[in-house]
Design a protein around this motif. Structure first.
Motif, PDB file in Angstrom:
ATOM      1  N   GLY A 101       0.818  -1.209   0.000  1.00 27.39           N
ATOM      2  CA  GLY A 101       0.000   0.000   0.000  1.00 27.39           C
ATOM      3  C   GLY A 101       0.849   1.256   0.000  1.00 27.39           C
ATOM      4  O   GLY A 101       0.667   2.150  -0.827  1.00 27.39           O
ATOM      5  N   ILE A 108      -3.105   2.304   4.439  1.00 27.53           N
ATOM      6  CA  ILE A 108      -4.096   1.366   4.957  1.00 27.53           C
ATOM      7  C   ILE A 108      -4.604   1.936   6.287  1.00 27.53           C
ATOM      8  O   ILE A 108      -3.817   2.182   7.205  1.00 27.53           O
ATOM      9  CB  ILE A 108      -3.494  -0.040   5.171  1.00 27.53           C
ATOM     10  CG1 ILE A 108      -2.849  -0.562   3.879  1.00 27.53           C
ATOM     11  CG2 ILE A 108      -4.550  -1.008   5.691  1.00 27.53           C
ATOM     12  CD1 ILE A 108      -3.776  -0.721   2.698  1.00 27.53           C
ATOM     13  N   THR A 109      -5.911   2.155   6.366  1.00 29.21           N
ATOM     14  CA  THR A 109      -6.510   2.749   7.566  1.00 29.21           C
ATOM     15  C   THR A 109      -7.194   1.683   8.418  1.00 29.21           C
ATOM     16  O   THR A 109      -7.494   0.579   7.931  1.00 29.21           O
ATOM     17  CB  THR A 109      -7.553   3.813   7.182  1.00 29.21           C
ATOM     18  OG1 THR A 109      -8.630   3.163   6.488  1.00 29.21           O
ATOM     19  CG2 THR A 109      -6.945   4.902   6.304  1.00 29.21           C
ATOM     20  N   GLU A 111     -10.225   1.699   9.334  1.00 30.10           N
ATOM     21  CA  GLU A 111     -11.537   1.427   8.743  1.00 30.10           C
ATOM     22  C   GLU A 111     -11.463   0.331   7.678  1.00 30.10           C
ATOM     23  O   GLU A 111     -12.388  -0.477   7.539  1.00 30.10           O
ATOM     24  CB  GLU A 111     -12.106   2.711   8.137  1.00 30.10           C
ATOM     25  CG  GLU A 111     -13.490   2.522   7.542  1.00 30.10           C
ATOM     26  CD  GLU A 111     -14.010   3.794   6.897  1.00 30.10           C
ATOM     27  OE1 GLU A 111     -13.858   3.932   5.670  1.00 30.10           O
ATOM     28  OE2 GLU A 111     -14.549   4.643   7.635  1.00 30.10           O
ATOM     29  N   MET A 112     -10.366   0.293   6.930  1.00 30.83           N
ATOM     30  CA  MET A 112     -10.227  -0.705   5.860  1.00 30.83           C
ATOM     31  C   MET A 112     -10.124  -2.127   6.399  1.00 30.83           C
ATOM     32  O   MET A 112     -10.457  -3.074   5.695  1.00 30.83           O
ATOM     33  CB  MET A 112      -8.992  -0.403   5.010  1.00 30.83           C
ATOM     34  CG  MET A 112      -9.099   0.814   4.168  1.00 30.83           C
ATOM     35  SD  MET A 112      -7.519   1.048   3.310  1.00 30.83           S
ATOM     36  CE  MET A 112      -7.751   2.671   2.633  1.00 30.83           C
ATOM     37  N   VAL A 113      -9.652  -2.286   7.632  1.00 29.06           N
ATOM     38  CA  VAL A 113      -9.450  -3.626   8.172  1.00 29.06           C
ATOM     39  C   VAL A 113     -10.445  -3.971   9.285  1.00 29.06           C
ATOM     40  O   VAL A 113     -10.241  -4.923  10.033  1.00 29.06           O
ATOM     41  CB  VAL A 113      -7.994  -3.838   8.657  1.00 29.06           C
ATOM     42  CG1 VAL A 113      -7.032  -3.764   7.479  1.00 29.06           C
ATOM     43  CG2 VAL A 113      -7.616  -2.848   9.739  1.00 29.06           C
ATOM     44  N   ASP A 119     -15.431  -8.948   4.171  1.00 29.95           N
ATOM     45  CA  ASP A 119     -15.674  -7.527   3.912  1.00 29.95           C
ATOM     46  C   ASP A 119     -14.368  -6.745   3.825  1.00 29.95           C
ATOM     47  O   ASP A 119     -14.239  -5.824   3.022  1.00 29.95           O
ATOM     48  CB  ASP A 119     -16.571  -6.929   4.997  1.00 29.95           C
ATOM     49  CG  ASP A 119     -17.994  -7.474   4.952  1.00 29.95           C
ATOM     50  OD1 ASP A 119     -18.389  -8.033   3.904  1.00 29.95           O
ATOM     51  OD2 ASP A 119     -18.701  -7.343   5.973  1.00 29.95           O
ATOM     52  N   VAL A 120     -13.397  -7.111   4.650  1.00 26.48           N
ATOM     53  CA  VAL A 120     -12.091  -6.446   4.631  1.00 26.48           C
ATOM     54  C   VAL A 120     -11.447  -6.612   3.255  1.00 26.48           C
ATOM     55  O   VAL A 120     -10.964  -5.646   2.663  1.00 26.48           O
ATOM     56  CB  VAL A 120     -11.171  -6.987   5.749  1.00 26.48           C
ATOM     57  CG1 VAL A 120      -9.731  -6.526   5.562  1.00 26.48           C
ATOM     58  CG2 VAL A 120     -11.702  -6.570   7.117  1.00 26.48           C
ATOM     59  N   TYR A 121     -11.456  -7.833   2.740  1.00 25.67           N
ATOM     60  CA  TYR A 121     -10.870  -8.073   1.416  1.00 25.67           C
ATOM     61  C   TYR A 121     -11.562  -7.230   0.355  1.00 25.67           C
ATOM     62  O   TYR A 121     -10.917  -6.645  -0.515  1.00 25.67           O
ATOM     63  CB  TYR A 121     -10.933  -9.554   1.032  1.00 25.67           C
ATOM     64  CG  TYR A 121     -10.052 -10.457   1.867  1.00 25.67           C
ATOM     65  CD1 TYR A 121      -8.760 -10.093   2.221  1.00 25.67           C
ATOM     66  CD2 TYR A 121     -10.518 -11.686   2.301  1.00 25.67           C
ATOM     67  CE1 TYR A 121      -7.953 -10.925   2.975  1.00 25.67           C
ATOM     68  CE2 TYR A 121      -9.726 -12.540   3.056  1.00 25.67           C
ATOM     69  CZ  TYR A 121      -8.436 -12.149   3.392  1.00 25.67           C
ATOM     70  OH  TYR A 121      -7.646 -12.980   4.140  1.00 25.67           O
ATOM     71  N   LYS A 123     -13.192  -4.374   0.723  1.00 22.78           N
ATOM     72  CA  LYS A 123     -12.817  -2.964   0.891  1.00 22.78           C
ATOM     73  C   LYS A 123     -11.420  -2.705   0.327  1.00 22.78           C
ATOM     74  O   LYS A 123     -11.184  -1.690  -0.328  1.00 22.78           O
ATOM     75  CB  LYS A 123     -12.844  -2.565   2.374  1.00 22.78           C
ATOM     76  CG  LYS A 123     -14.230  -2.381   2.941  1.00 22.78           C
ATOM     77  CD  LYS A 123     -14.162  -1.784   4.340  1.00 22.78           C
ATOM     78  CE  LYS A 123     -14.319  -2.840   5.380  1.00 22.78           C
ATOM     79  NZ  LYS A 123     -14.372  -2.330   6.753  1.00 22.78           N
ATOM     80  N   LEU A 124     -10.507  -3.632   0.582  1.00 18.68           N
ATOM     81  CA  LEU A 124      -9.130  -3.449   0.113  1.00 18.68           C
ATOM     82  C   LEU A 124      -9.029  -3.514  -1.410  1.00 18.68           C
ATOM     83  O   LEU A 124      -8.266  -2.768  -2.017  1.00 18.68           O
ATOM     84  CB  LEU A 124      -8.204  -4.467   0.772  1.00 18.68           C
ATOM     85  CG  LEU A 124      -7.956  -4.227   2.257  1.00 18.68           C
ATOM     86  CD1 LEU A 124      -7.268  -5.432   2.889  1.00 18.68           C
ATOM     87  CD2 LEU A 124      -7.144  -2.957   2.470  1.00 18.68           C
ATOM     88  N   ALA A 127     -10.003  -0.180  -2.533  1.00  9.51           N
ATOM     89  CA  ALA A 127      -9.008   0.824  -2.162  1.00  9.51           C
ATOM     90  C   ALA A 127      -7.782   0.783  -3.071  1.00  9.51           C
ATOM     91  O   ALA A 127      -7.185   1.824  -3.378  1.00  9.51           O
ATOM     92  CB  ALA A 127      -8.576   0.620  -0.708  1.00  9.51           C
TER      93      ALA A 127
END
Length: 186
Positions: A101, A108-109, A111-113, A119-121, A123-124, A127
């Protein structure tokens, strides 16, 4: 290479009754490569349900130009049996994620994890989308795999693409081309 050459090579090296159409995946050998981040994907195995974030890195210069390497990041905190994933495994994967990143320009914030790993995957993936095509330097080193010696572990390090290697198509200042009147077509 002509289509006839490819056909003849295929006939020599391919048994259509036994061999896979997709062939085998030739891994990049150990070494350092200038790569682009070609794709980020949420990979889910259809058979096991295993999930990971998958980065497709493509070599842009040298002997292995256009060959790809898929770098997986598993952020699961539990194993399939429900027992905790060892901290060093999760930490190593988080470091890999944060490094890729940072090198492409994405922070990487928290919120992203946050949320479940699926859901994390997702969002990433979103991003990383704007950073497709960014250059990085990727180093691959292998280490022994006691459980499966024929398949060593692949370890990755990433670094910033330096000024000297960030444009493989750019002519160097000392690559002067001399043209004489005899070279002119008129």
């Amino acid at each position: 290479m002509s289509l006839a050459d490819i056909l003849n090579d295929t006939k020599k090296n391919f048994d259509p009754k036994k061999d896979s159409i997709n062939g085998s995946y030739d891994k990049l050998p150990e070494g350092t490569y200038l790569v682009t981040l070609d794709n980020t994907n949420h990979f889910v195995s259809k058979t096991s349900g295993f999930e990971q974030l998958s980065f497709k890195m493509t070599v842009v210069d040298g002997e292995h130009a256009s060959q790809s390497e898929f770098v997986g990041v598993n952020l699961a905190t539990e194993k399939k049996d429900g027992s905790p994933m060892p901290d060093f495994v999760v930490t190593k994967n988080m470091r890999l994620l944060v490094t890729i990143g940072a090198l492409v320009g994405l922070t990487i914030t928290d919120e992203m994890v946050m949320g479940n790993v699926t859901d994390v995957y997702e969002k990433l993936v979103g991003a990383f989308l704007p950073y497709k095509g960014k250059l990085l330097e990727m180093t691959i080193k292998e280490s022994a795999n006691k459980k499966d010696p024929d398949n060593p572990f692949r370890n990755y390090e990433f670094a910033e693409a330096t000024e000297s290697n960030n444009d493989p198509f750019k002519k160097q200042a000392n690559d002067n081309i001399e043209i004489s009147d005899d070279d002119m077509p008129f």
